[in-house]
Scaffold this motif. Sequence first.
Motif, PDB file in Angstrom:
ATOM      1  N   ARG A 107    -107.364 -51.339   3.263  1.00 48.67           N
ATOM      2  CA  ARG A 107    -107.426 -51.373   1.812  1.00 48.67           C
ATOM      3  C   ARG A 107    -108.759 -50.764   1.376  1.00 48.67           C
ATOM      4  N   TRP A 108    -108.726 -49.916   0.335  1.00 48.79           N
ATOM      5  CA  TRP A 108    -109.949 -49.269  -0.144  1.00 48.79           C
ATOM      6  C   TRP A 108    -109.773 -48.803  -1.573  1.00 48.79           C
ATOM      7  N   ASN A 109    -110.880 -48.551  -2.223  1.00 52.34           N
ATOM      8  CA  ASN A 109    -110.879 -47.988  -3.583  1.00 52.34           C
ATOM      9  C   ASN A 109    -110.812 -46.477  -3.450  1.00 52.34           C
ATOM     10  N   ALA A 110    -109.723 -45.881  -3.895  1.00 57.50           N
ATOM     11  CA  ALA A 110    -109.500 -44.443  -3.702  1.00 57.50           C
ATOM     12  C   ALA A 110    -110.213 -43.579  -4.734  1.00 57.50           C
ATOM     13  N   ALA A 111    -110.892 -44.182  -5.723  1.00 58.44           N
ATOM     14  CA  ALA A 111    -111.569 -43.409  -6.764  1.00 58.44           C
ATOM     15  C   ALA A 111    -112.632 -42.516  -6.152  1.00 58.44           C
ATOM     16  N   GLY A 112    -112.567 -41.244  -6.495  1.00 58.87           N
ATOM     17  CA  GLY A 112    -113.546 -40.280  -5.990  1.00 58.87           C
ATOM     18  C   GLY A 112    -113.271 -39.764  -4.598  1.00 58.87           C
ATOM     19  N   LEU A 113    -112.197 -40.213  -3.966  1.00 56.40           N
ATOM     20  CA  LEU A 113    -111.849 -39.761  -2.625  1.00 56.40           C
ATOM     21  C   LEU A 113    -110.597 -38.892  -2.672  1.00 56.40           C
ATOM     22  N   PRO A 114    -110.508 -37.862  -1.837  1.00 57.80           N
ATOM     23  CA  PRO A 114    -109.295 -37.041  -1.797  1.00 57.80           C
ATOM     24  C   PRO A 114    -108.130 -37.829  -1.209  1.00 57.80           C
TER      25      PRO A 114
ATOM     26  N   GLY B 182    -106.254 -56.738   7.848  1.00 51.83           N
ATOM     27  CA  GLY B 182    -105.717 -57.304   6.623  1.00 51.83           C
ATOM     28  C   GLY B 182    -106.462 -58.520   6.124  1.00 51.83           C
ATOM     29  N   ASP B 183    -107.608 -58.865   6.747  1.00 50.37           N
ATOM     30  CA  ASP B 183    -108.353 -60.034   6.271  1.00 50.37           C
ATOM     31  C   ASP B 183    -109.339 -59.594   5.189  1.00 50.37           C
TER      32      ASP B 183
ATOM     33  N   VAL C 123    -115.582 -44.148   3.936  1.00 46.27           N
ATOM     34  CA  VAL C 123    -114.636 -44.952   3.157  1.00 46.27           C
ATOM     35  C   VAL C 123    -114.954 -46.428   3.364  1.00 46.27           C
ATOM     36  N   PRO C 124    -115.536 -47.102   2.377  1.00 47.98           N
ATOM     37  CA  PRO C 124    -115.723 -48.547   2.466  1.00 47.98           C
ATOM     38  C   PRO C 124    -114.453 -49.261   2.011  1.00 47.98           C
ATOM     39  N   GLY C 125    -114.096 -50.316   2.716  1.00 48.88           N
ATOM     40  CA  GLY C 125    -112.883 -51.041   2.328  1.00 48.88           C
ATOM     41  C   GLY C 125    -112.716 -52.309   3.134  1.00 48.88           C
ATOM     42  N   LYS C 126    -111.452 -52.650   3.363  1.00 50.83           N
ATOM     43  CA  LYS C 126    -111.108 -53.836   4.142  1.00 50.83           C
ATOM     44  C   LYS C 126    -110.510 -53.396   5.468  1.00 50.83           C
ATOM     45  N   SER C 127    -110.650 -54.251   6.465  1.00 52.64           N
ATOM     46  CA  SER C 127    -110.262 -53.868   7.820  1.00 52.64           C
ATOM     47  C   SER C 127    -108.758 -53.764   7.983  1.00 52.64           C
ATOM     48  N   MET C 128    -108.361 -53.117   9.087  1.00 56.49           N
ATOM     49  CA  MET C 128    -106.948 -52.938   9.372  1.00 56.49           C
ATOM     50  C   MET C 128    -106.266 -54.258   9.724  1.00 56.49           C
TER      51      MET C 128
END
Length: 319
Positions: free
Chosen positions: A309-316, A264-265, A257-262
């Motif tokens: 924060r992450w893009n949930a497209a394609g992820l369960p 919040g930055d 899961v690529p996204g933003k860190s916990m």
Amino acid sequence: MSRKIAALSLFIFAFLGLAVLTAQAEDNRYRLSEEVAFSANGTDYHERVCVIDTNGDARVTAADARTLLRASARLETLPGPDEDYDADGDGRITAADARLVLRISAHLETMYATADGKLPVGVIAADDGKLRYFDRNGSLADGSGYHGYDLYLFEKGAPVTNRTVGDFTYGANGVATTRLINENTLQWQLRQILKKNGDSYRDVYRYMGSFTYAVKPNDTQANLCMTMLKTGRGSCYHYAALTKALLDEAGYETYLVPGKSMHGDDGDHQWVLVKVDGAWRHMDAQYSVYRNVEPILMTDALAKSRGYRWNAAGLPAAE
């Protein structure tokens, strides 16, 4: 009169015997010897003495191979569905089937199956403790394979011992060892970690806590894993790559899961989605170094509440 009756009786018995043999060949494509060749996990495997008996004589001969070869060239039609004559299990009747049957008829190859036709495939541990390696046709073969988390190399179905081949050394018991960490040995490294530290998701998370956080490089997942194993250090990308690789080897379903860190930055971050007990959960093994960070499995809602924060497209969904 009695001679006629005797002759008629002999003819009837011969006819019935031939009928029984033919029926057996039609009802079961494998006629197996009574002698058990080996037993494993309570299952008896017999040597196959009859495979693809095309003419119903309860034997494997060159005639059966010739019939299969003609059928593969569409010069002859065989009764029944094609799968009844598919000796190598590839879903088709080809010259390879004829060649395999010819080798069996010439006693150049021995194949094994249970009484109901089940084949031994891969590494099989016999009840006598010996390991054997079978190809997908049920024949003793050359190749490498894992038994549990240990790697073995096989020749003609038997483990290689006291020899170095490629990146691995096979000891007196056949178990592989290596000091190298590269793409050829990475799976072995992962399995040894699971063998030593445990293979549950909690064991994997706990193990990841033994590494030290460092800056991220731009690299492949395999190289991220190998770099972390070699140096003991890595970024969130290293943590995520190695966590996923270990969980995959342990039999879990996972996603990166690529996204933003916990925190919040705006910094890029990466972690793992893992399916545990039928439910998807987020696992961020980078924070395994902080013993007070719980829980190690997060729903979508909990992860978002903690700043992920992450893009949930394609992820369960982790609900």
